[in-house]
Design an enzyme around this catalytic site. Structure first.
Site, PDB file in Angstrom:
ATOM      1  N   ARG A   1      17.105  39.976 -46.547  1.00  0.00           N
ATOM      2  CA  ARG A   1      18.121  40.974 -46.865  1.00  0.00           C
ATOM      3  C   ARG A   1      18.362  40.932 -48.363  1.00  0.00           C
ATOM      4  NH1 ARG A   1      23.498  38.959 -45.331  1.00  0.00           N
ATOM      5  NH2 ARG A   1      23.927  38.972 -47.562  1.00  0.00           N
TER       6      ARG A   1
ATOM      7  N   HIS B   1      25.384  42.144 -47.041  1.00  0.00           N
ATOM      8  CA  HIS B   1      25.463  42.209 -45.573  1.00  0.00           C
ATOM      9  C   HIS B   1      25.964  43.596 -45.174  1.00  0.00           C
ATOM     10  CE1 HIS B   1      26.329  41.551 -41.425  1.00  0.00           C
ATOM     11  NE2 HIS B   1      27.582  41.867 -41.637  1.00  0.00           N
TER      12      HIS B   1
ATOM     13  N   TYR C   1      28.018  33.104 -51.661  1.00  0.00           N
ATOM     14  CA  TYR C   1      27.303  32.133 -50.836  1.00  0.00           C
ATOM     15  C   TYR C   1      25.801  31.994 -51.093  1.00  0.00           C
ATOM     16  CZ  TYR C   1      26.604  36.480 -48.203  1.00  0.00           C
ATOM     17  OH  TYR C   1      26.306  37.769 -47.850  1.00  0.00           O
TER      18      TYR C   1
END
Ligand SMILES: Cc1ncc(C[n+]2csc(CCOP(=O)(O)OP(=O)(O)O)c2C)c(N)n1
Ligand SMILES: [Mg+2]
Lengths: 357, 321
Positions: free
Chosen positions: A256, A260, A269
């Site tokens: 990805r 998100h 993160y």
């Protein structure tokens, strides 16, 4: 006495590497340059749609959006491997499937504007609407496959789940049913390395996600999910096996590249270095290299395609933005009949003017 | 200190974790990411990954393991990312969390607080806006609360963590950052099972909770209505006394919640008033809720969730009857 009662191992397949070189020992003879060009164009459409959606979201013209950036090869390769008679059962990130399977672009943007109306597909459309609850689509896909088998249609179901989704009970229950029922199912695990902020290694202690197939008595395989040719070949083979009632699990290893969803901030993160490394493995770059080397692609064709897609997508957006919701439609599609009490609520709401506020 | 609800809940968690090392948090994206609403921000760094656990993506697993942790002497605070996904843990809550104490005659208990963002109004995707308080209240055995402001949120969360019961702690997403309030930085409890009389009044009673508290307050203030506004704060067990007291006082009762009208908490409240204060009423009870159908896609939510005008019209109807 002690003896080995089960052996399992998972193979990984890549056909076109990051530089656009092809492993001819694995390359199916019937994959023509014309087909590869089509794959490239479809991936470009998916990416153009994605960019448009992202920008509309930033302008407040659509609701939360889950980008597919970086996952074009997994989605386009598998979508193009499907036969016309096959069905797809997605989660919430496979926008590319809708694009190439004939859901009008305006429908997609009506959905993204936050109206159920977009999910009403044209007659004969062979895809399910998005499933937001993670993993919940897997048992549906298995049940659909059962129905198709029961009705002797010869069709198969291609379903999608994320790396995170494989942790849900619905995933394990679903593929277990598939094994017991021997249904025509290809379960694609779209492993993009992250489930929001949870990295793949913290999702399960299993080395691969494909090996989850073994526990359900299915076959498992891993494929370079950024290699559209490998995905195409693998899923096509899997569909052929599934159509003979041998359900398959294929893990597409992808990444990805983006957020998100538009509510997410990956800087919290994950490291930019990691993303950079995956940009090198971009699914489109390698195909463009290949086509350019072959003299089939250049700046000019790229520009022409970009203009064509812009117009196509902008037309879809314009139609979607012309859509006017009717609040009464909320009431009229809940049951096959209209309960008296619900009708009262509808009439009362319509007669009051609080909808017009 | 001025805090919004996100900050006050974060503060409550921090204080409880400092106070009792058996308090552990677990859930999806609650550690490194600090939770998708940032409610647990900073707690991983403060308390470490044994106490702030980023779990695999599995709600039944989160709630089921929390029950086991509680039975093993910990005080887990599972977070479910959105109330709509708590349905995947529903079986664990109903079949086990609600029953352990009763079926062992208090030999075992499940002290845990399941936190989850609930209700809508912020244009989220499907399944991210549900108001499920009635599901959890229906069976008994689960304490179900829903604060409507930062002060109550902190005090009720601390209270919940001091109890020996499974508590479903619903946090209205819409109110997370809607306003700030003066919130003490120290430990304090707000009682569970006790409603809050937000304002006293004589002409009618409005019983509400959660996201509808500010909506009701706005209407009452703008129109300068002499209404008594009750914020239930706890759905189960109901503060029946507060409900009956206000019903008897004004004789006119409006119940407002965001959850679907049919079979909602309003029905239970209305039934209790009908059973125990029927002859004190001057008019039939009115309920206002969302329409009796699943929460729609965000484009329709303004047609679905009760707004000020809908509440206002209900008040008119009640006052004129
Ligand atoms: C049952 C459920 N729990 C939580 C969520 C919130 N959520 C949405 S997507 C997501 C992560 C999904 O990760 P993955 O399955 O890897 O798919 P990806 O988003 O990477 O495509 C989460 C936790 C949800 N939609 N459904
Ligand atoms: Mg993922």
């Amino acid at each position: 006495m002690q003896k080995r009662v089960f052996d399992g191992s998972i193979d990984y397949i890549q056909i076109m590497d990051e530089e656009g070189n092809i492993d001819s020992s694995l390359m199916p003879k019937d994959i023509s340059d014309e087909l590869i060009l089509k794959m490239y164009r479809n991936m470009a459409l998916a990416r153009a749609f994605d960019a448009k959606a992202l920008s509309l979201q930033r302008q407040g013209r659509i609701v939360t959006y889950a980008p597919l950036l970086g996952q074009e090869a997994t989605q386009i390769g598998s979508g193009m491997a499907m036969r016309d008679s096959d069905f797809f059962v997605p989660n919430f990130r496979q926008h590319a499937l809708y694009l190439i399977k004939g859901l009008p672009i305006e429908n997609m943007f009506i959905s993204l504007r936050g109206f159920e109306d977009g999910a009403k597909a044209p007659q004969g459309f062979r895809g399910f609407p998005v499933a937001v609850p993670v993993g919940s689509q897997v048992p549906h896909a298995v049940g659909l496959a059962y129905a198709l088998k029961y009705k002797k249609t010869g069709s198969a179901v291609v379903s999608y789940v994320g790396d995170g989704g494989t942790s849900e009970g619905d995933f394990s229950e679903g593929i277990n049913f598939a094994g017991v029922w021997k249904v025509p199912l290809v379960m694609i695990i779209e492993n993009n390395q992250w489930a929001i902020s949870i990295p793949r290694k913290n999702q399960t202690a299993a080395v691969t996600l494909a090996q989850k197939a073994f526990a359900a008595g299915l076959e498992g395989l891993q494929v370079d999910g950024n290699d559209v040719i490998a995905v195409y070949k693998t899923i096509r083979d899997a569909i052929n096996l599934a159509a003979q009632n041998e359900p398959q699990v294929i893990e597409c290893v992808t990444y990805r590249l983006g957020l998100h969803t538009t509510s997410d901030d990956p800087n919290k993160y994950r490291s930019p270095e990691e993303t950079k490394e995956w940009e090198r493995r971009d699914p489109m770059v390698r195909v463009r290299k290949y086509l350019t080397k072959k003299g089939l692609w250049n700046e000019e064709t790229e520009q022409k395609m970009a203009d064509e897609y812009r117009e196509l997508i902008d037309t879809g957006v314009a139609k979607a933005e012309a859509f006017k919701p009717d609040p009464k439609s909320m009431f009229e599609h809940i049951y096959s009949f209209m309960p008296e009490t619900l009708k009262q609520e509808e009439d009362d709401a319509a007669a009051s003017n609080y909808w017009q506020q | 200190m001025q805090m919004n609800m996100v900050a006050s809940i974060n503060n409550a968690l921090k204080l409880c974790m400092q106070e009792n090392k058996d308090v552990v948090l677990l859930g999806e994206d609650i550690g490194r990411d600090g939770g998708v609403f940032r409610v647990t921000d900073g707690l991983l760094d403060a308390f470490g990954s044994d106490r702030v656990i980023d779990t695999p993506l599995a709600e039944s697993g989160i709630i089921g393991t929390s029950i086991g942790m509680a039975l093993g002497g910990l005080r887990p605070v599972p977070e479910i990312q959105f109330a709509g996904f708590m349905l995947l843990g529903f079986a664990q809550l109903v079949n086990h969390a609600a029953r352990f104490r009763g079926r062992t005659r208090s030999g075992m208990s499940v002290p845990m607080v399941v936190r989850t963002p609930a209700s809508g109004g912020v244009r989220t995707l499907e399944h991210h806006s549900d108001s499920p308080e009635a599901f959890y209240s229906h069976i008994g055995g689960l304490v179900v609360v829903e604060p409507s402001n930062p002060y109550d949120a902190k005090g009720m969360l601390i209270k919940a963590l001091h109890m020996n019961d499974p508590v479903v702690f619903l946090e209205p997403t819409k109110l997370y950052r809607l306003f700030k309030q003066d919130v003490p930085e120290t430990m304090y409890e707000v009682p569970i099972g006790k409603a809050n009389v937000v304002r006293e009044g004589n002409d009618l009673s409005i019983i509400t909770y959660g996201t509808m508290v500010p909506v009701v307050n706005n209407v009452v203030q703008k129109r300068n209505i002499d209404a008594e506004v009750i914020d239930l704060r706890t759905i189960n067990p109901l503060d029946e006394k507060a409900i009956l007291d206000t019903a008897k006082k004004t004789g006119k009762v409006l119940i407002v919640h965001e959850a679907e009208l049919s079979f909602g908490a309003g029905a239970e409240i209305a039934a209790r008033i009908a059973e125990k204060a029927m002859y004190d009423l001057k008019a039939p009870i009115i309920r206002v809720g969302s329409h009796s159908l699943p929460y729609p896609f965000p484009g329709y939510e303004n047609y679905y969730v009760p707004n000020e005008l809908k509440v206002s019209k209900a008040i008119d109807k009640l006052l004129s009857s």
